[in-house]
Design a protein around this motif. Structure first.
Motif, PDB file in Angstrom:
ATOM      1  N   GLN A 106      25.835 -23.776  10.960  1.00  0.00           N
ATOM      2  CA  GLN A 106      25.304 -24.495   9.810  1.00  0.00           C
ATOM      3  C   GLN A 106      23.990 -25.152  10.203  1.00  0.00           C
ATOM      4  OE1 GLN A 106      29.137 -26.640   9.210  1.00  0.00           O
ATOM      5  NE2 GLN A 106      28.606 -26.433   7.057  1.00  0.00           N
ATOM      6  N   CYS A 107      23.133 -25.311   9.222  1.00  0.00           N
ATOM      7  CA  CYS A 107      21.864 -25.984   9.478  1.00  0.00           C
ATOM      8  C   CYS A 107      21.856 -27.317   8.756  1.00  0.00           C
ATOM      9  CB  CYS A 107      20.695 -25.108   9.016  1.00  0.00           C
ATOM     10  SG  CYS A 107      19.099 -25.881   9.359  1.00  0.00           S
ATOM     11  N   TRP A 108      21.644 -28.352   9.542  1.00  0.00           N
ATOM     12  CA  TRP A 108      21.596 -29.700   8.959  1.00  0.00           C
ATOM     13  C   TRP A 108      20.184 -30.256   8.991  1.00  0.00           C
ATOM     14  CZ3 TRP A 108      25.710 -31.487   6.396  1.00  0.00           C
ATOM     15  CH2 TRP A 108      26.931 -30.860   6.657  1.00  0.00           C
ATOM     16  N   GLU A 109      19.233 -29.371   9.243  1.00  0.00           N
ATOM     17  CA  GLU A 109      17.847 -29.834   9.263  1.00  0.00           C
ATOM     18  C   GLU A 109      17.122 -29.287   8.041  1.00  0.00           C
ATOM     19  OE1 GLU A 109      16.088 -29.636  13.383  1.00  0.00           O
ATOM     20  OE2 GLU A 109      17.896 -28.514  13.697  1.00  0.00           O
ATOM     21  N   HIS A 110      15.846 -29.629   7.960  1.00  0.00           N
ATOM     22  CA  HIS A 110      14.974 -29.143   6.892  1.00  0.00           C
ATOM     23  C   HIS A 110      15.561 -29.406   5.510  1.00  0.00           C
ATOM     24  CE1 HIS A 110      15.899 -26.000  10.014  1.00  0.00           C
ATOM     25  NE2 HIS A 110      14.810 -26.508  10.513  1.00  0.00           N
ATOM     26  N   GLY A 111      16.488 -30.365   5.417  1.00  0.00           N
ATOM     27  CA  GLY A 111      17.104 -30.636   4.128  1.00  0.00           C
ATOM     28  C   GLY A 111      18.045 -29.527   3.687  1.00  0.00           C
ATOM     29  N   CYS A 112      18.518 -28.734   4.649  1.00  0.00           N
ATOM     30  CA  CYS A 112      19.410 -27.631   4.314  1.00  0.00           C
ATOM     31  C   CYS A 112      20.813 -28.148   3.970  1.00  0.00           C
ATOM     32  CB  CYS A 112      19.487 -26.651   5.478  1.00  0.00           C
ATOM     33  SG  CYS A 112      17.940 -25.753   5.725  1.00  0.00           S
ATOM     34  N   ASN A 113      21.128 -29.360   4.420  1.00  0.00           N
ATOM     35  CA  ASN A 113      22.392 -30.001   4.054  1.00  0.00           C
ATOM     36  C   ASN A 113      23.608 -29.159   4.415  1.00  0.00           C
ATOM     37  OD1 ASN A 113      23.705 -32.255   3.099  1.00  0.00           O
ATOM     38  ND2 ASN A 113      23.811 -31.521   0.996  1.00  0.00           N
ATOM     39  N   ARG A 125      17.158 -17.416  13.385  1.00  0.00           N
ATOM     40  CA  ARG A 125      15.946 -16.955  12.705  1.00  0.00           C
ATOM     41  C   ARG A 125      15.493 -17.980  11.677  1.00  0.00           C
ATOM     42  NH1 ARG A 125      16.605 -11.824   9.180  1.00  0.00           N
ATOM     43  NH2 ARG A 125      17.540 -13.387   7.864  1.00  0.00           N
ATOM     44  N   HIS A 126      16.475 -18.532  10.965  1.00  0.00           N
ATOM     45  CA  HIS A 126      16.154 -19.545   9.960  1.00  0.00           C
ATOM     46  C   HIS A 126      15.507 -20.755  10.614  1.00  0.00           C
ATOM     47  CE1 HIS A 126      16.769 -22.625   6.857  1.00  0.00           C
ATOM     48  NE2 HIS A 126      17.342 -23.347   7.800  1.00  0.00           N
ATOM     49  N   GLN A 127      16.058 -21.201  11.729  1.00  0.00           N
ATOM     50  CA  GLN A 127      15.512 -22.389  12.378  1.00  0.00           C
ATOM     51  C   GLN A 127      14.135 -22.101  12.972  1.00  0.00           C
ATOM     52  OE1 GLN A 127      18.645 -23.643  15.042  1.00  0.00           O
ATOM     53  NE2 GLN A 127      19.504 -24.977  13.482  1.00  0.00           N
ATOM     54  N   GLU A 159      11.974 -20.033  11.723  1.00  0.00           N
ATOM     55  CA  GLU A 159      11.035 -20.017  10.607  1.00  0.00           C
ATOM     56  C   GLU A 159      10.732 -21.432  10.137  1.00  0.00           C
ATOM     57  OE1 GLU A 159      12.331 -15.715   8.690  1.00  0.00           O
ATOM     58  OE2 GLU A 159      12.850 -17.589   7.696  1.00  0.00           O
ATOM     59  N   LYS A 160      11.782 -22.238  10.044  1.00  0.00           N
ATOM     60  CA  LYS A 160      11.603 -23.594   9.532  1.00  0.00           C
ATOM     61  C   LYS A 160      10.836 -24.474  10.502  1.00  0.00           C
ATOM     62  CE  LYS A 160      13.740 -23.483   5.542  1.00  0.00           C
ATOM     63  NZ  LYS A 160      13.064 -23.834   4.274  1.00  0.00           N
ATOM     64  N   SER A 161      11.066 -24.263  11.778  1.00  0.00           N
ATOM     65  CA  SER A 161      10.426 -25.123  12.769  1.00  0.00           C
ATOM     66  C   SER A 161       8.988 -24.694  13.014  1.00  0.00           C
ATOM     67  CB  SER A 161      11.210 -25.099  14.085  1.00  0.00           C
ATOM     68  OG  SER A 161      11.191 -23.798  14.624  1.00  0.00           O
TER      69      SER A 161
HETATM   70 ZN   LIG Z   1      17.436 -25.327   7.828  1.00  0.00          ZN
END
Ligand SMILES: [Zn+2]
Ligand SMILES: [Zn+2]
Length: 93
Positions: free
Chosen positions: A32-39, A51-53, A55-57
């Motif tokens: 799960q991603c708790w950053e970038h407001g992904c909640n 990959r998501h992290q 891209e976001k970072s």
């Molecule tokens: Zn995220």
């Protein structure tokens, strides 16, 4: 010289042990991603999450339009934009 009596054959000692079993309970990592407001956005596998992290970072090479300087998270989006970007577009003819 007496021969040494053989040791007990395997299988004669104690009840079956569970030491060879692998516990799979609660060994799965939290995808799960708790950053970038992904909640707590869930991901089906670790590569998707990484990959998501990336891209976001912004660690992944940020695609930038060489004409107008617009930034894109994906090079494909940048390329698509480049085809339409008219800024500083010097027409050869
Ligand atoms: Zn995220
Ligand atoms: Zn542009």
């Amino acid at each position: 010289m007496d021969l040494v009596p053989p040791i007990d054959p395997p299988g004669s000692w104690g009840p079956p042990d569970a030491s060879g079993q692998v516990r799979v309970v609660s060994s799965r990592p939290e995808l799960q991603c708790w950053e970038h407001g992904c909640n707590g956005q869930p991901f089906s596998n670790i590569s998707n999450l990484l990959r998501h992290q990336r891209e976001k970072s912004g660690v992944a090479a940020k695609a930038t339009c060489s004409k107008c300087g617009a930034e894109f998270t994906r090079t494909t989006a940048r390329n698509k934009h480049l085809n339409r970007c008219k800024k500083m577009d010097t027409q050869p003819s």
